[in-house]
Design a protein around this motif. Structure first.
Motif, PDB file in Angstrom:
ATOM      1  N   ALA A  45      49.273  11.826 -26.650  1.00 12.12           N
ATOM      2  CA  ALA A  45      48.472  10.601 -26.657  1.00 12.12           C
ATOM      3  C   ALA A  45      49.059   9.552 -25.714  1.00 12.12           C
ATOM      4  O   ALA A  45      48.319   8.831 -25.029  1.00 12.12           O
ATOM      5  N   ALA A  46      50.392   9.480 -25.648  1.00 11.19           N
ATOM      6  CA  ALA A  46      51.039   8.481 -24.792  1.00 11.19           C
ATOM      7  C   ALA A  46      50.815   8.785 -23.318  1.00 11.19           C
ATOM      8  O   ALA A  46      50.590   7.867 -22.509  1.00 11.19           O
ATOM      9  N   PHE A  47      50.872  10.056 -22.918  1.00 10.65           N
ATOM     10  CA  PHE A  47      50.628  10.391 -21.509  1.00 10.65           C
ATOM     11  C   PHE A  47      49.166  10.169 -21.140  1.00 10.65           C
ATOM     12  O   PHE A  47      48.865   9.774 -20.004  1.00 10.65           O
ATOM     13  N   GLU A  48      48.269  10.416 -22.063  1.00  6.68           N
ATOM     14  CA  GLU A  48      46.852  10.118 -21.789  1.00  6.68           C
ATOM     15  C   GLU A  48      46.651   8.613 -21.620  1.00  6.68           C
ATOM     16  O   GLU A  48      45.927   8.166 -20.722  1.00  6.68           O
ATOM     17  N   ASP A  49      47.301   7.837 -22.471  1.00  9.16           N
ATOM     18  CA  ASP A  49      47.215   6.386 -22.361  1.00  9.16           C
ATOM     19  C   ASP A  49      47.830   5.901 -21.048  1.00  9.16           C
ATOM     20  O   ASP A  49      47.310   4.975 -20.415  1.00  9.16           O
ATOM     21  N   TYR A  50      48.924   6.540 -20.648  1.00  8.49           N
ATOM     22  CA  TYR A  50      49.575   6.200 -19.382  1.00  8.49           C
ATOM     23  C   TYR A  50      48.592   6.380 -18.228  1.00  8.49           C
ATOM     24  O   TYR A  50      48.450   5.510 -17.364  1.00  8.49           O
ATOM     25  N   LYS A  51      47.911   7.518 -18.208  1.00  4.56           N
ATOM     26  CA  LYS A  51      46.956   7.806 -17.129  1.00  4.56           C
ATOM     27  C   LYS A  51      45.788   6.811 -17.148  1.00  4.56           C
ATOM     28  O   LYS A  51      45.345   6.335 -16.097  1.00  4.56           O
ATOM     29  N   ASN A  52      45.311   6.480 -18.332  1.00  5.91           N
ATOM     30  CA  ASN A  52      44.191   5.552 -18.440  1.00  5.91           C
ATOM     31  C   ASN A  52      44.562   4.160 -17.930  1.00  5.91           C
ATOM     32  O   ASN A  52      43.720   3.437 -17.395  1.00  5.91           O
ATOM     33  N   ASN A  53      45.831   3.784 -18.110  1.00  6.06           N
ATOM     34  CA  ASN A  53      46.269   2.448 -17.708  1.00  6.06           C
ATOM     35  C   ASN A  53      46.789   2.383 -16.280  1.00  6.06           C
ATOM     36  O   ASN A  53      46.627   1.352 -15.613  1.00  6.06           O
ATOM     37  N   LEU A  54      47.416   3.467 -15.795  1.00  3.14           N
ATOM     38  CA  LEU A  54      48.066   3.421 -14.490  1.00  3.14           C
ATOM     39  C   LEU A  54      47.407   4.309 -13.449  1.00  3.14           C
ATOM     40  O   LEU A  54      47.903   4.415 -12.327  1.00  3.14           O
ATOM     41  N   GLY A  55      46.313   4.967 -13.795  1.00  2.00           N
ATOM     42  CA  GLY A  55      45.497   5.624 -12.787  1.00  2.00           C
ATOM     43  C   GLY A  55      45.680   7.113 -12.617  1.00  2.00           C
ATOM     44  O   GLY A  55      44.780   7.793 -12.132  1.00  2.00           O
TER      45      GLY A  55
END
Length: 403
Positions: free
Chosen positions: A69-79
């Motif tokens: 979930a954290a890596f998905e959130d990372y991608k959603n926020n940082l591209g």
């Protein structure tokens, strides 16, 4: 007063302590009772061990789910998903260079620029995190300004999920970022207050390692980098330094770390199939430290591949293609050999008759050789140490995922 009793038909009295009990176990009955107790104890022990195994597996899976979930959130926020930075050290192990080192550095630079468009982090820091010094991959430490072989797939988990500074110019070197101020002494490693980082995950920081006997970052493996502070405090002495320790994340009570593989930058090909850690010469590894031994084991861990029919052509793809993989060796804490793509051992045409195949060959199969070497997701066969490997793209172990 002691009591006595008279024997039937007369005779001297007998002390009550020597009376024959009204009933007693025979030897056979006693052995049966002991056997039953042994069986019940074995069943209880098996149940307890099973419950412990299930609880430990559930704990590992929970952390994998949080990381996913954290890596998905990372991608959603940082591209985009963050890249791996493992590079090939020294001469290639095969006639063909397995990793495109310059591509690794380019991917890292591009991602930082995309995630932090205004960043002004020093080029030396970026190169050092990828195993480069002055544009070249090095095979020896040089003034603590380089991480040999680049960050491992285990170190990448904490580096990317550890959070970055809110300072848009210095996401790594700013307050809350992964590095910390050490004045002019690079040995002030005890000042790494990891609790002050902008963590993307809420987990127990005691699960971060490696640590020394005093519970500080274990530095004997030299998995850290020291560089000149690009934005030192106003009262800092000239030549002020910062340090970045490469922590890893383990499950409680385990020496094995979670690893991250970027599967979003190209298909699974020979040139893209990097191991979780670059091979490092033995005299640069502290064999007394379990973490160092774990790094050596990661040199045989590769992202898991599968095959798909695309435009009438069979090709290798990463499992969870286009995203990423989070892997853990499971309850047994042993990875085994996860296969890589190796065209030298898996040529485009069948081998000539009588040509031997190396017993330790580690390659993927395209139907031309022994099926015992075919370790594709999800058909496997996933057995032995590899069987209980846990991932973010399976509901259970790799053994559970196969047909």
């Amino acid at each position: 007063m002691q009591q006595t009793q008279t024997k039937p038909h007369g005779g001297p009295p007998r002390h009550s302590a020597f009376r024959t009990p009204p009933s007693a176990f025979t030897l056979v009955e006693l052995l049966v009772v002991i056997a039953i107790i042994g069986v019940l104890a074995a069943l209880l022990l098996s149940a307890v061990n099973g419950a412990r195994t299930a609880a430990k597996r559930a704990q590992i899976v929970a952390i994998i789910n949080n990381l996913d979930a954290a890596f998905e959130d990372y991608k959603n926020n940082l591209g985009s998903y963050p890249p791996n930075t493992v590079v090939e050290i020294g001469a290639p192990s095969t006639p063909v260079m397995r990793i495109d080192n310059q591509k690794v550095l380019t991917n890292f630079r591009r991602h930082l620029k995309k995630a932090f468009p205004k960043h002004r982090e020093p080029a030396e820091l970026i190169e050092g995190l990828c195993g480069f010094v002055n544009g070249t991959v090095v095979d020896a430490r040089a003034n603590n300004n380089v991480v040999l072989g680049g960050m491992t797939a285990a170190e990448a988990v904490v580096f990317w999920m550890g959070g970055f500074s809110d300072d848009p110019k210095y996401p790594i070197s700013g307050v809350g970022g992964p590095s910390y101020f050490v004045d002019t002494n690079p040995n002030n490693f005890r000042d790494d207050r990891i609790e002050n980082r902008n963590w993307r995950l809420d987990f127990n920081l005691q699960n971060l390692g490696p640590r020394d006997a005093d519970n500080y970052f274990y530095q004997q493996d030299e998995r850290f980098i020291v560089y000149e502070d690009p934005n030192p405090p106003a009262d800092a002495a000239p030549g002020a330094l910062r340090r970045l320790n490469l922590w890893t994340l383990t499950s409680p009570g385990s020496n094995q770390s979670y690893v991250y593989f970027d599967c979003s930058r190209g298909d699974a090909t020979f040139e893209n199939d990097m191991s979780a850690a670059a091979p490092i010469v033995s005299n640069q590894v502290d064999s007394s430290n379990p973490h160092a031994l774990a790094i050596q084991e990661l040199q045989q861990v590769f992202a898991i591949k599968e095959r798909k029919l695309t435009d009438s052509t069979m090709e290798y793809l990463y499992a969870n293609d286009g995203k990423f993989q989070i892997l853990h060796p499971g309850v047994d804490e042993t990875w085994g050999l996860l296969p890589r793509i190796n065209p030298d051992l898996d040529p485009p045409t069948p081998p000539a008759a009588g040509v031997p195949i190396a017993a330790d060959a580690n390659y993927l199969l395209e139907g031309r050789r022994s099926t015992s070497k075919s370790l594709l997701f999800n058909v496997g066969p996933w057995t032995l140490e590899r069987a209980d490997t846990l991932t973010n793209f399976t509901n259970g172990t790799l053994e559970d995922a196969q047909p």
